[in-house]
Scaffold this active site. Structure first.
Site, PDB file in Angstrom:
ATOM      1  N   ASP A  35       2.174  17.246   5.781  1.00 49.33           N
ATOM      2  CA  ASP A  35       2.127  15.782   5.715  1.00 49.33           C
ATOM      3  C   ASP A  35       3.056  15.296   6.823  1.00 49.33           C
ATOM      4  OD1 ASP A  35       2.442  13.090   5.289  1.00 49.33           O
ATOM      5  OD2 ASP A  35       3.083  13.250   3.199  1.00 49.33           O
ATOM      6  N   LYS A  45       2.819   4.396  10.054  1.00 45.94           N
ATOM      7  CA  LYS A  45       4.197   4.633  10.438  1.00 45.94           C
ATOM      8  C   LYS A  45       4.312   4.647  11.969  1.00 45.94           C
ATOM      9  CE  LYS A  45       4.744   5.113   6.050  1.00 45.94           C
ATOM     10  NZ  LYS A  45       4.729   6.357   5.284  1.00 45.94           N
ATOM     11  N   TRP A 105       8.588  12.557  -0.841  1.00 45.02           N
ATOM     12  CA  TRP A 105       7.146  12.662  -0.584  1.00 45.02           C
ATOM     13  C   TRP A 105       6.596  14.011  -0.975  1.00 45.02           C
ATOM     14  CZ3 TRP A 105       4.729   8.527  -0.953  1.00 45.02           C
ATOM     15  CH2 TRP A 105       5.207   7.324  -0.416  1.00 45.02           C
TER      16      TRP A 105
END
Ligand SMILES: *Cc1c(COP(=O)(O)O)cnc(C)c1O
Length: 369
Positions: free
Chosen positions: A176, A200, A102
């Protein structure tokens, strides 16, 4: 009938109580005669839902008053562009730490908007460690420093956020935190901006949370779409464009669920965190002791939320996943870039779910070991 345990990395399991409450309120929210999906985002009913969600989130995460909470869309991948569009003008370049898939993607996208320096990377060890902040090549005058505080695919977590000030760096830290938001407290004294897709750990897909210190607003590049300009979004209380109303409502129910949790004397997020630690200890403890399963991530970098692990032979994956499904253990396949298996054990996955997984792991290892 009990529902299966869902180990998906995202969109992921939601608390059953929350889904039941949403179901019971589906056709008529609190006597309004409307589903939340059918309400004007500017009507008093929905405004009360959004305000309650924000105030519960502020309470859970102890968000200081000088931070804005923005309800946005586009997910964390859109934020990979929206963050540099809003913040890059503050400095000559942007510093990124690469710890997995990511953050690799984040720095790549940011290059469209200015100069990017990768100031630390764990690529050489296959994304299995967290580089010590003391070794980061922090540069002078960076607009911000970006980290992914939980790498969902690689299973790496920054268990302590870097103290940039102590490292002689004045730039704000951008995190993040998509895949571990609301799983543990956040030290806001170290963070300028946090962003997270909801799907999530806090709700359905479609909602992106941005929590941003007020002094970071108002620096957007002229090309920034108005709907993605943090100052404009903040000035309109996240209602510049139509926000993802149902996703905000559902996230709000999850925040109330978090507030209701307790473990012994612990309440709310503290109870959630204690439970998450217990779940991760139980899972990694078994994997380490098994002599059958293996893991790749350094022990001090292991994520509490996402645990990738591997079987001793390629031919075992298919029977493993098929058997898991018959035991009510869903979505354990690893991400294609890492391979193997992955158990995502977010807030909504109870300790009983980890126990059921460990019982299956034991039984499978005995059969095939
Ligand atoms: C899932 C995830 C993303 C991508 O989210 P989208 O909603 O697909 O944009 C980005 N970063 C992290 C850490 C994630 O877990």
């Amino acid at each position: 009938m009990t529902r299966p345990f869902n180990f998906s990395a995202g969109p992921a399991a939601l608390p059953e109580e929350v889904l039941q409450q949403a179901a019971s309120e589906m056709l008529d929210w609190h006597g309004s005669g409307m589903s939340v999906m059918e309400m004007s985002h500017r009507g008093k009913e929905f405004i009360s839902i959004a305000q309650q969600a924000e105030s519960d989130l502020r309470e859970i995460l102890a968000i200081p008053a000088n931070y804005k909470v923005l309800f946005m869309q586009g997910g964390a991948i859109a934020e990979n562009a929206i963050v540099p569009m809003n913040l890059s003008s503050r400095g000559g370049h942007m510093d990124y730490v690469v710890t997995g898939s990511w953050s690799l993607k984040s720095q790549k996208e940011a290059r469209k908007y200015g100069q990017v320096n990768v100031i630390a990377s764990n690529e050489a060890d296959g994304h299995t460690t967290v580089p010590d902040p003391a070794s980061w090549q922090l540069s002078r005058n960076a607009a911000y420093v970006h980290v992914c505080s939980n790498e969902t695919i690689n299973g790496i977590e920054l268990h302590e956020l870097p103290d940039l000030k102590a490292l002689g760096c004045d730039a704000p830290l951008v995190i993040d935190c998509s895949s571990h938001i609301a799983s543990r407290p956040i030290d806001w004294s170290r963070v300028g901006l946090a962003y997270a897709g909801a799907q999530k750990n806090i709700g359905p897909a479609g909602l992106t949370l941005v929590i941003v210190r007020e002094d970071l607003l108002g620096h957007a590049l002229p090309i920034t779409p108005s709907a993605f300009d943090y100052k404009i979004v903040a000035d309109h209380d996240s209602m510049y464009n139509t926000p993802p109303t149902y996703a905000i409502y559902l996230a709000g129910l999850v925040f109330q669920w978090i507030k209701r949790q307790h473990e012994g004397a612990l309440q709310g997020l503290d109870a959630i965190e204690a439970r998450n630690i217990a779940k991760a200890d139980r899972l990694y403890g078994y994997l380490d002791a098994s002599g059958f399963y293996s893991t790749h991530v350094a022990v001090n970098a292991r994520s509490r939320m996402n645990a990738p692990f591997f079987l001793p032979a390629e031919a075992l994956y298919e029977p493993f996943l098929a058997g898991a499904k018959t035991q009510g253990l869903l979505q354990l396949k690893g991400h294609k870039s890492v391979g193997g298996l992955r158990a995502s054990i977010y807030n909504a996955l109870p300790l009983a779910g980890v126990d059921a997984l460990v019982a299956y792991l034991k039984e499978f290892a005995q059969r095939h070991g």
